[in-house]
Design a protein around this motif. Sequence first.
Motif, PDB file in Angstrom:
ATOM      1  N   GLN A  13       0.873  -1.167   0.000  1.00  0.00           N
ATOM      2  CA  GLN A  13       0.000   0.000   0.000  1.00  0.00           C
ATOM      3  C   GLN A  13       0.912   1.218   0.000  1.00  0.00           C
ATOM      4  O   GLN A  13       2.021   1.164   0.538  1.00  0.00           O
ATOM      5  CB  GLN A  13      -0.884   0.025   1.238  1.00  0.00           C
ATOM      6  N   PHE A  14       0.445   2.300  -0.570  1.00  0.00           N
ATOM      7  CA  PHE A  14       1.250   3.513  -0.646  1.00  0.00           C
ATOM      8  C   PHE A  14       0.474   4.672  -0.055  1.00  0.00           C
ATOM      9  O   PHE A  14      -0.737   4.770  -0.196  1.00  0.00           O
ATOM     10  CB  PHE A  14       1.653   3.799  -2.091  1.00  0.00           C
ATOM     11  N   ALA A  15       1.219   5.559   0.626  1.00  0.00           N
ATOM     12  CA  ALA A  15       0.592   6.721   1.261  1.00  0.00           C
ATOM     13  C   ALA A  15       1.557   7.891   1.166  1.00  0.00           C
ATOM     14  O   ALA A  15       2.722   7.728   0.803  1.00  0.00           O
ATOM     15  CB  ALA A  15       0.275   6.414   2.716  1.00  0.00           C
ATOM     16  N   GLU A  33       4.161   0.626   2.261  1.00  0.00           N
ATOM     17  CA  GLU A  33       3.781  -0.207   3.403  1.00  0.00           C
ATOM     18  C   GLU A  33       3.626  -1.632   2.899  1.00  0.00           C
ATOM     19  O   GLU A  33       2.829  -1.893   1.999  1.00  0.00           O
ATOM     20  CB  GLU A  33       2.477   0.303   4.004  1.00  0.00           C
ATOM     21  N   LEU A  34       4.410  -2.545   3.473  1.00  0.00           N
ATOM     22  CA  LEU A  34       4.381  -3.945   3.070  1.00  0.00           C
ATOM     23  C   LEU A  34       3.548  -4.706   4.093  1.00  0.00           C
ATOM     24  O   LEU A  34       3.719  -4.523   5.302  1.00  0.00           O
ATOM     25  CB  LEU A  34       5.810  -4.488   3.043  1.00  0.00           C
ATOM     26  N   ARG A  35       2.671  -5.564   3.614  1.00  0.00           N
ATOM     27  CA  ARG A  35       1.856  -6.405   4.497  1.00  0.00           C
ATOM     28  C   ARG A  35       2.035  -7.857   4.081  1.00  0.00           C
ATOM     29  O   ARG A  35       1.937  -8.197   2.905  1.00  0.00           O
ATOM     30  CB  ARG A  35       0.377  -6.028   4.408  1.00  0.00           C
ATOM     31  N   VAL A  67       3.607  -5.977   9.308  1.00  0.00           N
ATOM     32  CA  VAL A  67       3.471  -4.706   8.585  1.00  0.00           C
ATOM     33  C   VAL A  67       4.790  -3.948   8.711  1.00  0.00           C
ATOM     34  O   VAL A  67       5.237  -3.643   9.813  1.00  0.00           O
ATOM     35  CB  VAL A  67       2.315  -3.853   9.156  1.00  0.00           C
ATOM     36  N   LEU A  68       5.415  -3.661   7.571  1.00  0.00           N
ATOM     37  CA  LEU A  68       6.664  -2.899   7.531  1.00  0.00           C
ATOM     38  C   LEU A  68       6.463  -1.687   6.632  1.00  0.00           C
ATOM     39  O   LEU A  68       5.747  -1.764   5.632  1.00  0.00           O
ATOM     40  CB  LEU A  68       7.803  -3.755   6.963  1.00  0.00           C
ATOM     41  N   PHE A  87      12.073  -6.731   4.553  1.00  0.00           N
ATOM     42  CA  PHE A  87      11.254  -7.909   4.824  1.00  0.00           C
ATOM     43  C   PHE A  87      12.062  -9.188   4.648  1.00  0.00           C
ATOM     44  O   PHE A  87      12.046 -10.073   5.505  1.00  0.00           O
ATOM     45  CB  PHE A  87      10.036  -7.907   3.889  1.00  0.00           C
ATOM     46  N   LEU A  88      12.796  -9.282   3.533  1.00  0.00           N
ATOM     47  CA  LEU A  88      13.564 -10.491   3.255  1.00  0.00           C
ATOM     48  C   LEU A  88      14.661 -10.713   4.298  1.00  0.00           C
ATOM     49  O   LEU A  88      14.904 -11.846   4.723  1.00  0.00           O
ATOM     50  CB  LEU A  88      14.158 -10.433   1.841  1.00  0.00           C
TER      51      LEU A  88
END
Length: 134
Positions: A13-15, A33-35, A67-68, A87-88
């Motif tokens: 997601q982007f904000a 935003e990574l989920r 969530v990152l 994340f990785l």
Amino acid sequence: MDTQKLVPDITYQFARSGGKGGQNVNKVSTKAELRFSVAGSALLTDEERAVLLEKLAGKLTTEGELVLTHQTERTQLANKEKVTQKFLRLIAKAFEVPKPRKATRPTRASQEARKTDKKKRGDLKANRRRVSID
């Protein structure tokens, strides 16, 4: 475990974000935003899911979702790449097995050095005390 196999389960997601960019920040959604749903991922085995739920317990939401976010770069693509790398690394670190510690004993020289230091310190403190006159 190959962390790259989890990439299809990631949603982004982007904000709008703060930071560098001037007026660009006010009109472009660059914060990424990574989920990743650890509890709902079909790509994880039960053992892998259990390890991730245990190791990442403090970083997961109540639904078992990781969530990152990343927002320091000026472009959406750069932030997306950075958050994916984050994340990785996090997943790889969770699956890392710590090297077992070998129990060792202090050497005789280190024991003697410790005792002499304690004796010096005790003597120093003893010299600070008031001498009572009887």
